[in-house]
Design a protein around this motif. Sequence first.
Motif, PDB file in Angstrom:
ATOM      1  N   TYR A  14       0.866  -1.164   0.000  1.00 39.15           N
ATOM      2  CA  TYR A  14       0.000   0.000   0.000  1.00 39.15           C
ATOM      3  C   TYR A  14       0.909   1.223   0.000  1.00 39.15           C
ATOM      4  O   TYR A  14       1.921   1.242   0.712  1.00 39.15           O
ATOM      5  N   ALA A  15       0.561   2.232  -0.786  1.00 35.29           N
ATOM      6  CA  ALA A  15       1.481   3.343  -1.014  1.00 35.29           C
ATOM      7  C   ALA A  15       0.805   4.694  -0.806  1.00 35.29           C
ATOM      8  O   ALA A  15       0.269   5.284  -1.758  1.00 35.29           O
ATOM      9  N   PRO A  16       0.808   5.219   0.426  1.00 34.18           N
ATOM     10  CA  PRO A  16       0.314   6.578   0.624  1.00 34.18           C
ATOM     11  C   PRO A  16       1.058   7.558  -0.278  1.00 34.18           C
ATOM     12  O   PRO A  16       2.284   7.499  -0.403  1.00 34.18           O
ATOM     13  N   GLY A  17       0.309   8.419  -0.928  1.00 37.17           N
ATOM     14  CA  GLY A  17       0.906   9.378  -1.851  1.00 37.17           C
ATOM     15  C   GLY A  17       0.840   8.955  -3.295  1.00 37.17           C
ATOM     16  O   GLY A  17       1.093   9.769  -4.196  1.00 37.17           O
ATOM     17  N   LEU A  18       0.523   7.693  -3.568  1.00 35.13           N
ATOM     18  CA  LEU A  18       0.456   7.206  -4.941  1.00 35.13           C
ATOM     19  C   LEU A  18      -0.736   7.832  -5.671  1.00 35.13           C
ATOM     20  O   LEU A  18      -1.821   7.953  -5.116  1.00 35.13           O
ATOM     21  N   SER A  19      -0.528   8.193  -6.936  1.00 34.72           N
ATOM     22  CA  SER A  19      -1.616   8.751  -7.747  1.00 34.72           C
ATOM     23  C   SER A  19      -1.416   8.300  -9.193  1.00 34.72           C
ATOM     24  O   SER A  19      -0.346   8.523  -9.765  1.00 34.72           O
ATOM     25  N   PRO A  20      -2.438   7.660  -9.801  1.00 36.84           N
ATOM     26  CA  PRO A  20      -3.711   7.289  -9.187  1.00 36.84           C
ATOM     27  C   PRO A  20      -3.534   6.164  -8.181  1.00 36.84           C
ATOM     28  O   PRO A  20      -2.628   5.339  -8.315  1.00 36.84           O
ATOM     29  N   MET A  21      -4.400   6.122  -7.175  1.00 42.80           N
ATOM     30  CA  MET A  21      -4.274   5.149  -6.093  1.00 42.80           C
ATOM     31  C   MET A  21      -4.562   3.743  -6.600  1.00 42.80           C
ATOM     32  O   MET A  21      -5.501   3.507  -7.357  1.00 42.80           O
ATOM     33  N   ASP A  22      -3.740   2.797  -6.165  1.00 44.64           N
ATOM     34  CA  ASP A  22      -3.885   1.397  -6.540  1.00 44.64           C
ATOM     35  C   ASP A  22      -2.936   0.596  -5.653  1.00 44.64           C
ATOM     36  O   ASP A  22      -2.188   1.162  -4.851  1.00 44.64           O
ATOM     37  N   PHE A  23      -2.956  -0.726  -5.789  1.00 42.23           N
ATOM     38  CA  PHE A  23      -1.872  -1.503  -5.239  1.00 42.23           C
ATOM     39  C   PHE A  23      -0.592  -1.104  -5.967  1.00 42.23           C
ATOM     40  O   PHE A  23      -0.614  -0.764  -7.154  1.00 42.23           O
ATOM     41  N   HIS A  24       0.540  -1.174  -5.262  1.00 41.87           N
ATOM     42  CA  HIS A  24       1.809  -0.725  -5.838  1.00 41.87           C
ATOM     43  C   HIS A  24       2.837  -1.844  -5.692  1.00 41.87           C
ATOM     44  O   HIS A  24       2.697  -2.716  -4.819  1.00 41.87           O
ATOM     45  N   ALA A  25       3.850  -1.839  -6.557  1.00 40.58           N
ATOM     46  CA  ALA A  25       4.904  -2.844  -6.509  1.00 40.58           C
ATOM     47  C   ALA A  25       6.267  -2.162  -6.541  1.00 40.58           C
ATOM     48  O   ALA A  25       6.488  -1.238  -7.340  1.00 40.58           O
ATOM     49  N   VAL A  26       7.166  -2.608  -5.677  1.00 39.98           N
ATOM     50  CA  VAL A  26       8.528  -2.092  -5.642  1.00 39.98           C
ATOM     51  C   VAL A  26       9.486  -3.271  -5.494  1.00 39.98           C
ATOM     52  O   VAL A  26       9.071  -4.421  -5.304  1.00 39.98           O
ATOM     53  N   ALA A  27      10.767  -2.981  -5.596  1.00 35.37           N
ATOM     54  CA  ALA A  27      11.800  -3.990  -5.366  1.00 35.37           C
ATOM     55  C   ALA A  27      12.453  -3.751  -4.014  1.00 35.37           C
ATOM     56  O   ALA A  27      12.419  -2.641  -3.475  1.00 35.37           O
ATOM     57  N   GLU A  28      13.015  -4.822  -3.467  1.00 35.38           N
ATOM     58  CA  GLU A  28      13.901  -4.732  -2.317  1.00 35.38           C
ATOM     59  C   GLU A  28      15.207  -5.418  -2.678  1.00 35.38           C
ATOM     60  O   GLU A  28      15.199  -6.486  -3.312  1.00 35.38           O
ATOM     61  N   ALA A  29      16.326  -4.826  -2.283  1.00 34.16           N
ATOM     62  CA  ALA A  29      17.636  -5.394  -2.585  1.00 34.16           C
ATOM     63  C   ALA A  29      18.443  -5.509  -1.298  1.00 34.16           C
ATOM     64  O   ALA A  29      18.325  -4.670  -0.394  1.00 34.16           O
ATOM     65  N   ALA A  30      19.253  -6.552  -1.212  1.00 37.50           N
ATOM     66  CA  ALA A  30      20.044  -6.823  -0.010  1.00 37.50           C
ATOM     67  C   ALA A  30      21.433  -6.222  -0.159  1.00 37.50           C
ATOM     68  O   ALA A  30      22.175  -6.544  -1.090  1.00 37.50           O
ATOM     69  N   VAL A  31      21.767  -5.334   0.764  1.00 36.67           N
ATOM     70  CA  VAL A  31      23.098  -4.729   0.836  1.00 36.67           C
ATOM     71  C   VAL A  31      23.512  -4.700   2.304  1.00 36.67           C
ATOM     72  O   VAL A  31      22.717  -4.300   3.165  1.00 36.67           O
ATOM     73  N   ASP A  32      24.733  -5.152   2.578  1.00 37.73           N
ATOM     74  CA  ASP A  32      25.263  -5.140   3.945  1.00 37.73           C
ATOM     75  C   ASP A  32      24.352  -5.870   4.926  1.00 37.73           C
ATOM     76  O   ASP A  32      24.168  -5.440   6.069  1.00 37.73           O
ATOM     77  N   GLY A  33      23.743  -6.961   4.468  1.00 34.29           N
ATOM     78  CA  GLY A  33      22.961  -7.807   5.360  1.00 34.29           C
ATOM     79  C   GLY A  33      21.566  -7.324   5.660  1.00 34.29           C
ATOM     80  O   GLY A  33      20.884  -7.905   6.515  1.00 34.29           O
TER      81      GLY A  33
END
Length: 271
Positions: free
Chosen positions: A187-206
């Motif tokens: 869920y992404a407060p501030g997203l426009s237009p509002m919807d489900f949102h997708a992002v990536a996560e990456a591992a750095v330094d554990g």
Amino acid sequence: MIRTVGCSIVVEVQTSARLVLQVGSADLPTKDGVLERTEELAFSLDGRPVEAVSLPAPHGGRWHVLDVDPGRFECQYQARLSGRLPAPSLRPGEDISYLHASRYAESDRLFAFARAEFAGLGRGHELLAAVREFVNGRLYYLSGWSRPTDGAVDTLLAGQGVCRDYAHLVLALLRALDVPARMVAVYAPGLSPMDFHAVAEAAVDGQWWAVDATGLAPRSSLVRIATGLDATDTAFLSSYRGDIRMLEQYVTAYSDGDLPVDDHRGAQALG
């Protein structure tokens, strides 16, 4: 930070089906952080309440599973969350499992391209910022254009897509550069237009750090729903053994007070 999130999903179940929903905010350990949540989740079929079986999803998040007969099925969810969590720690084995090429993040096909494009940057936060800037500058955000079957290679060639396409390209490039990376539905407060949102996560330094190449919402305000190798693991609704038709989908996400400023260049964990 206090965030209020929720969704309303209405589908026509045309033939008896098994539905799997991932709409509730994820359960996460609160070590070294505080996150309080109150929530309401309800399902109904033709106006009558129906019960779901709640199961932990393999990569984190919650599955709600229902076997339903034909009719009008509704899902209503709302949650209020306060506090923040630290950047999640990399658990044993995650550095291996999130390096694999996957259905929508074909890192094996982008290996040579990624190595040439990002030569000499190592595998730290400088690389995350460079990949994010590359994807942001290479793609044009165009709602409704991409196909559900498009992967990272399709997106790179097309030069446009939606949030899941941006995330898949980030995942594929980072994995090709030996950086563990995973998909997160939020869920992404501030997203426009509002919807489900997708992002990536990456591992750095554990630890896991958020990478949002769209730049459409501040990362510290995001609320995790589901995590996985790619969109296969993070869909908000999947159906099996029957036919359904989407009638309505409505998402809300907002924060009390002003949203934080995020230039998307520095290291930042999900909210």
